[in-house]
Design an enzyme around this catalytic site. Structure first.
Site, short mmCIF file in Angstrom:
data_model
loop_
_atom_site.label_atom_id
_atom_site.label_comp_id
_atom_site.label_asym_id
_atom_site.label_seq_id
_atom_site.Cartn_x
_atom_site.Cartn_y
_atom_site.Cartn_z
N GLU A 107 -4.47 -0.19 -5.36
CA GLU A 107 -4.69 0.93 -6.29
C GLU A 107 -3.49 1.31 -7.16
O GLU A 107 -2.97 2.43 -7.04
CB GLU A 107 -5.15 2.17 -5.51
CG GLU A 107 -6.44 1.98 -4.76
CD GLU A 107 -7.04 3.31 -4.29
OE1 GLU A 107 -6.34 4.34 -4.34
OE2 GLU A 107 -8.21 3.30 -3.89
N GLU A 123 -12.69 -0.70 -0.02
CA GLU A 123 -12.72 0.63 0.61
C GLU A 123 -13.96 1.37 0.13
O GLU A 123 -14.30 1.30 -1.05
CB GLU A 123 -11.52 1.51 0.22
CG GLU A 123 -10.23 1.16 0.88
CD GLU A 123 -9.07 2.06 0.44
OE1 GLU A 123 -9.28 3.25 0.12
OE2 GLU A 123 -7.93 1.54 0.41
N HIS A 160 0.86 -1.19 0.00
CA HIS A 160 0.00 0.00 0.00
C HIS A 160 0.90 1.24 0.00
O HIS A 160 0.94 2.01 0.95
CB HIS A 160 -0.95 -0.02 1.19
CG HIS A 160 -2.17 0.86 1.05
ND1 HIS A 160 -3.45 0.40 1.24
CD2 HIS A 160 -2.29 2.17 0.73
CE1 HIS A 160 -4.31 1.40 1.06
NE2 HIS A 160 -3.63 2.49 0.76
N LYS A 167 -8.39 15.32 7.41
CA LYS A 167 -9.40 14.72 6.53
C LYS A 167 -9.72 13.36 7.15
O LYS A 167 -8.96 12.41 7.03
CB LYS A 167 -8.86 14.56 5.11
CG LYS A 167 -9.89 14.05 4.13
CD LYS A 167 -9.33 13.95 2.70
CE LYS A 167 -10.40 13.61 1.70
NZ LYS A 167 -9.86 13.42 0.34
N ASN A 192 -12.13 -0.58 -4.60
CA ASN A 192 -12.32 0.59 -3.73
C ASN A 192 -13.23 1.54 -4.48
O ASN A 192 -12.94 1.88 -5.63
CB ASN A 192 -10.99 1.30 -3.45
CG ASN A 192 -10.05 0.45 -2.62
OD1 ASN A 192 -10.44 -0.59 -2.08
ND2 ASN A 192 -8.81 0.89 -2.50
N TRP A 226 -2.54 10.81 3.44
CA TRP A 226 -1.54 11.21 2.45
C TRP A 226 -1.34 12.72 2.41
O TRP A 226 -1.09 13.30 3.45
CB TRP A 226 -1.90 10.62 1.07
CG TRP A 226 -2.11 9.12 1.15
CD1 TRP A 226 -3.29 8.46 1.01
CD2 TRP A 226 -1.12 8.11 1.45
NE1 TRP A 226 -3.10 7.10 1.19
CE2 TRP A 226 -1.79 6.86 1.45
CE3 TRP A 226 0.25 8.12 1.71
CZ2 TRP A 226 -1.14 5.64 1.70
CZ3 TRP A 226 0.90 6.91 1.96
CH2 TRP A 226 0.21 5.71 1.95
C1 BGP Z 1 -7.57 5.40 -1.40
C2 BGP Z 1 -6.37 4.84 -0.69
C3 BGP Z 1 -6.33 5.04 0.77
C4 BGP Z 1 -7.02 6.27 1.29
C5 BGP Z 1 -8.30 6.61 0.55
C6 BGP Z 1 -8.82 8.00 0.79
O1 BGP Z 1 -7.17 5.90 -2.62
O2 BGP Z 1 -6.26 3.46 -0.93
O3 BGP Z 1 -5.01 4.90 1.19
O4 BGP Z 1 -6.20 7.29 1.59
O5 BGP Z 1 -8.19 6.47 -0.83
O6 BGP Z 1 -8.08 8.92 0.03
P1 BGP Z 1 -7.50 10.24 0.63
O7 BGP Z 1 -6.79 9.84 1.88
O8 BGP Z 1 -6.59 10.81 -0.40
O9 BGP Z 1 -8.67 11.11 0.89
#
Ligand code: BGP
Length: 466
Positions: free
Chosen positions: A157, A366, A112, A426, A287, A420
């Protein structure tokens, strides 16, 4: 929903573990990148590394029967020679054993996004050697935890981390190159297939799949040029991951178009293509956050912008792929502060399409909504999350009623964690983590609602046609 349906939450190592330099762990590319830039990072995150027992207990008390998490490559493999870190393996033994003790099915992601920095320094996903390193790492963990894990997934992803890292440039290694994007994508698909090969060679128990950032494509109308744009968009968004992982076929019309536009595909050699052709997944992890609504391309250079500002309409997200398609926003839809469309019907449509195309068991690995929330209260009244989850689980149930084989649902995320480039504010969690005050955990209203849904086997979900 039958008794074997998996209900749980999902997380990722970098986003929740913290303990970034403990027990001999080496740097990941995210450690190196965020430290160098002085940006908010996951050094501590939710401190899951030290609090996993409490978190798993809360999952159990919340009625959940599964937990999706990822293994940290830089915790487990220390250098490019492939040296294994026994302390890294021990942590995951402890975590997995705790899950099993509590009756929680561990659902494992091997990668991941936290590539070891020693591999990034050698070219990361641009370098064919990273595929060999991944196969070694995957083999080590699959053998180590064989018998304890039923559901393995190779990558989380591929589209998202490759496009963000090599084209959009908001993720490490911050590049802006179509050529590097395609080459990186190729290496990830190959590394995925090599891990599936290792899984079969070693006779590992259980099933192996891949997790895709699924965004079903809709068109603004049904003119022939729109249908063409939709096909390009579907190749760009979905097919290159899903067709390849399920059938070993990279969409030929996409490869032709890439070549016609001057992308050098000479790195796709026959021996590696053979590995991709021969190694298919047993199931799909999808997801789902939103769909992609497209119109035919009109003008302008390729532009990809992701809203990491958390201000609706400000860092306006945008996707134009020159000569392919343009993404548009639906004026009648609702959007989050990060410009993500809230569109449960897209999940229903996407499930029907994925089932018709691939006929494989599907897990929604997800689904969730990122929000600003005041977590200083006893219990966050997150009715927005309840309504979001209700409508998406309803979409899944409608798809199941129409014959789609869905086997599980994982809320993103089990508890609040680091998002991230968006930082910790968030929030997606069913459980609030107070990052400012000792990282204490407090279930939100959605956690209790989810528990009711699980106990009622989905009966508690308000059903409606979409
Ligand atoms: C997906 C990822 C996750 C997570 C989620 C929410 O793309 O697998 O790691 O972070 O999205 O996205 P973000 O955190 O950018 O809002």
């Amino acid at each position: 929903m039958n008794n074997s349906f998996l209900w749980g939450g999902a997380t990722a190592s970098y986003q929740c573990e913290g303990a970034w330099n403990e027990d001999d762990k080496v740097d990941s590319m995210w450690d190196a990148y965020l430290h160098e830039k002085g940006l908010e990072n996951g050094d501590v995150a939710s401190d899951f590394y030290h609090r996993y027992k409490e978190d798993i207990r809360m999952m159990k008390e919340g009625g959940q029967n599964s937990f999706r998490f990822s293994l940290s490559w830089p915790r487990i493999i220390l250098d490019k020679e492939g040296t294994v870190n026994p302390k890294g393996l021990q942590f995951y033994h402890d975590l997995i054993d705790e899950c099993l003790r509590q009756g929680i099915e561990p659902f494992v992601t091997i990668y991941h996004w936290d590539l070891p920095q020693y591999l990034e320094a050698e070219g990361g996903w641009q370098n064919r050697a990273t595929c060999d390193a991944f196969m070694h790492y995957a083999r080590v963990v699959m053998k180590e935890f064989d018998g304890k894990i039923t559901y393995w997934t190779t990558f989380n992803e591929p589209r998202w981390f490759i496009f963000n890292g090599y084209f959009i440039g908001n993720y490490p290694p911050e590049c802006h190159s179509a050529q590097m994007t395609i080459k990186g994508a190729w290496h990830v698909l190959l590394a995925h297939a090599m891990a599936v090969q290792a899984f079969r060679e070693e006779g590992i128990q259980g099933k192996i799949g891949i997790v895709h950032s699924y965004t079903p494509v809709d068109g603004v109308d049904d003119r022939p040029e729109t249908l063409k744009a939709m096909r390009y968009a579907d190749n760009y968004c979905n097919n290159w991951v899903l067709d390849t992982a399920t059938k070993g076929e990279i969409p030929q019309d996409m490869l032709d178009k890439l070549s016609a536009e001057g992308i050098d595909l000479s790195f796709m050699n026959e021996a590696d293509l053979q590995i991709i052709r021969n190694n298919h997944v047993d199931f799909l992890g999808l997801n789902y956050y939103s769909r992609t609504l497209v119109k035919p391309y009109t003008e302008g250079e390729t532009t990809l912008i992701v809203n990491n500002t958390g201000k609706k309409g400000k860092g306006t997200s945008k996707t134009i792929v020159k000569n392919w398609f343009e993404q548009v926003q639906d004026p009648d839809s609702e959007y989050t502060e990060w410009d993500t469309e809230i569109y449960p019907k897209g999940l229903y449509d996407g499930l029907i399409r994925a089932w018709e195309r691939y006929h494989l068991p599907i897990f929604i690995t997800e689904n969730g909504i990122g929000c600003y929330e005041d977590v200083s209260v006893d219990c966050v009244q997150d009715d927005w999350r309840i309504s979001y989850m209700n409508d998406h689980i309803n979409a899944i149930m409608n798809a199941m009623d129409d014959g789609v084989d869905v086997r599980g649902y994982f809320a993103w995320s089990s508890f609040d964690l680091y998002s991230w480039k968006n930082g910790c504010e968030k929030r997606y969690g069913l459980v609030a983590v107070d990052f400012e005050n000792g990282l204490c955990r407090r279930p939100k209203k959605s956690y209790y609602w989810f528990k009711d849904v699980i106990e009622s086997k989905g009966e508690r979900v308000e059903r409606r046609k979409l």
